[in-house]
Design an enzyme around this catalytic site. Structure first.
Site, PDB file in Angstrom:
ATOM      1  N   GLY A 198       8.587  -4.602  -4.250  1.00 33.52           N
ATOM      2  CA  GLY A 198       7.879  -4.984  -2.631  1.00 33.52           C
ATOM      3  C   GLY A 198       8.591  -5.878  -2.051  1.00 33.52           C
ATOM      4  N   GLY A 200       9.370  -9.438  -0.156  1.00 34.33           N
ATOM      5  CA  GLY A 200       9.082 -10.669  -0.172  1.00 34.33           C
ATOM      6  C   GLY A 200       9.997 -11.310  -1.072  1.00 34.33           C
ATOM      7  N   HIS A 201      11.441 -10.653  -2.163  1.00 31.81           N
ATOM      8  CA  HIS A 201      11.592 -11.220  -2.649  1.00 31.81           C
ATOM      9  C   HIS A 201      13.228 -11.636  -2.717  1.00 31.81           C
ATOM     10  CE1 HIS A 201       8.358 -10.607  -5.845  1.00 31.81           C
ATOM     11  NE2 HIS A 201       8.604  -9.117  -6.163  1.00 31.81           N
ATOM     12  N   LYS A 233      10.570  -3.250 -13.152  1.00 28.11           N
ATOM     13  CA  LYS A 233      10.025  -4.553 -13.260  1.00 28.11           C
ATOM     14  C   LYS A 233       9.213  -4.561 -13.899  1.00 28.11           C
ATOM     15  CE  LYS A 233      10.536  -7.080  -9.275  1.00 28.11           C
ATOM     16  NZ  LYS A 233      10.608  -5.490  -8.832  1.00 28.11           N
ATOM     17  N   ASP A 244       4.964  -1.344 -10.334  1.00 25.85           N
ATOM     18  CA  ASP A 244       6.157  -0.723 -10.523  1.00 25.85           C
ATOM     19  C   ASP A 244       6.103   0.538 -11.280  1.00 25.85           C
ATOM     20  OD1 ASP A 244       6.655  -2.663  -8.387  1.00 25.85           O
ATOM     21  OD2 ASP A 244       8.408  -3.967  -9.607  1.00 25.85           O
ATOM     22  N   HIS A 297       5.246 -13.196  -7.310  1.00 30.11           N
ATOM     23  CA  HIS A 297       4.109 -11.979  -6.795  1.00 30.11           C
ATOM     24  C   HIS A 297       3.337 -13.980  -5.851  1.00 30.11           C
ATOM     25  CE1 HIS A 297       5.754  -8.545  -8.559  1.00 30.11           C
ATOM     26  NE2 HIS A 297       5.997  -8.527  -6.646  1.00 30.11           N
TER      27      HIS A 297
END
Length: 331
Positions: free
Chosen positions: A53, A55-56, A104, A109, A217
């Site tokens: 996703g 945001g990382h 991950k 995922d 997250h």
């Protein structure tokens, strides 16, 4: 909530477009903008593909380039990329030697990458390495076990260097699987994550508290604790990590202090100093270091400590040249 954005719905797409424009020497969009891929592939080299996703950032798109990933797929914020995105990356990146998918260890995922493998396996040779370095979920026994967090960078860098040397798919998988068992990470946060879509933080803590064992997250940790001095916080992280992994005398290691998005460099280096002292006291030889903001949780004010026990061959692979938007090492 204040963010530099136009709308929450378009934030990821606009950010990705800006990233590709800023780093065109390394990356381009794949077909249909389903992935970010290397500008130039190496024919006959095993392709490394990862994703997750948004945001990382800079993980994973910041690690696409020579010496690391060939392609990365980006989902919505904290949401896995879709199977068709992953299949598209496989189709573009495979130059004949197959693809290694670095995943991950999160339910979404794993599920979407497995679906993509089912869709593409009849046309491509595919293997996986599942990264699971977060000790927090390993200790609690929740879900699939250890989450994949900052240690993913270490796996991608070392396998990426091995792939550049022309190692075959099966050997790259063996390297990744062996390495994953010798990496541990734990995180701590002083604030939660502000998610644009819901316009609130995932958790809140008082000014005299901290959240120990957080995920990337925005997940809260195993306990809310009284805020301590930095040395005491880092010692707690390091004690927990070192108790969770088999450390032999004169072990060589990489020590990685990672910012989760809202922690300034001065605090990260202070944390590294404390972690390095701890490891030295236990005769763990820190052969290599990495300090910086690489695997984030949007704007979380926090950090993680990663210890990777490495062989001499793995240290040599870590030292190999890399040229990506987020990580550079010249010959």
């Amino acid at each position: 909530m204040k963010k530099f954005m136009n709308t929450a719905e378009t934030m990821v797409a606009e950010s990705l477009e800006g990233f590709v424009r800023a780093h065109g020497e390394f990356v381009v969009f794949g077909a249909g903008r389903k992935c970010v891929r290397r500008r130039h592939f190496t024919p006959g080299k095993v392709a490394l593909i990862s994703g997750g996703g948004a945001g990382h950032e800079p993980m994973h798109i910041g690690f696409v380039g020579k010496g690391m990933l060939d392609a990365a797929c980006v989902g919505h914020i904290f949401t896995s990329p879709t199977p068709d995105q992953i299949v598209s990356a496989i189709e573009e990146a495979d130059t004949g030697a197959g693809c290694l998918l670095i995943i991950k260890n999160y339910d979404g995922d794993i599920m979407n990458f497995e679906m993509a493998i089912e869709m593409a396996a009849h046309r491509h040779r595919l293997e996986t390495v599942i990264v699971s370095d977060d000790i927090e979920t390993g200790r609690t026994g929740e879900g699939r076990g250890r989450r994949g967090v900052a240690g993913t960078l270490v796996v991608e860098k070392i396998i990426g260097a091995a792939a550049e040397r022309g190692l075959p798919l099966e050997e790259l998988k063996r390297i990744g699987d062996r390495l994953n068992g010798r990496i541990r990470t734990m995180g701590v946060a002083l604030s939660g994550v502000t998610i644009p879509q819901i316009q609130r933080t995932t958790f809140s803590v008082n000014t005299d508290e901290m959240e120990m064992g957080v995920g990337i997250h925005g997940e809260p940790g195993h306990s809310r604790q009284r805020l301590l001095a930095a040395d005491a916080i880092i010692r707690y992280l390091c004690e927990t990590i070192s108790a969770d992994i088999s450390i032999q005398p004169d072990t060589k290691a990489l020590l990685f202090v990672n910012g989760l998005g809202g922690t300034p460099p001065a605090e990260l280096y202070l944390a590294y100093n404390a972690a390095h002292r701890f490891m030295e006291e236990r005769l763990i030889h820190i052969e290599r270091a990495l300090v910086g903001t690489y695997v984030t949780s949007l704007d979380m004010q926090g950090l993680s400590v990663t210890l990777a026990l490495l062989t001499d061959d793995e240290i040599a692979l870590w030292d190999s040249p890399v040229a990506t938007a987020a990580l550079h090492l010249s010959p």
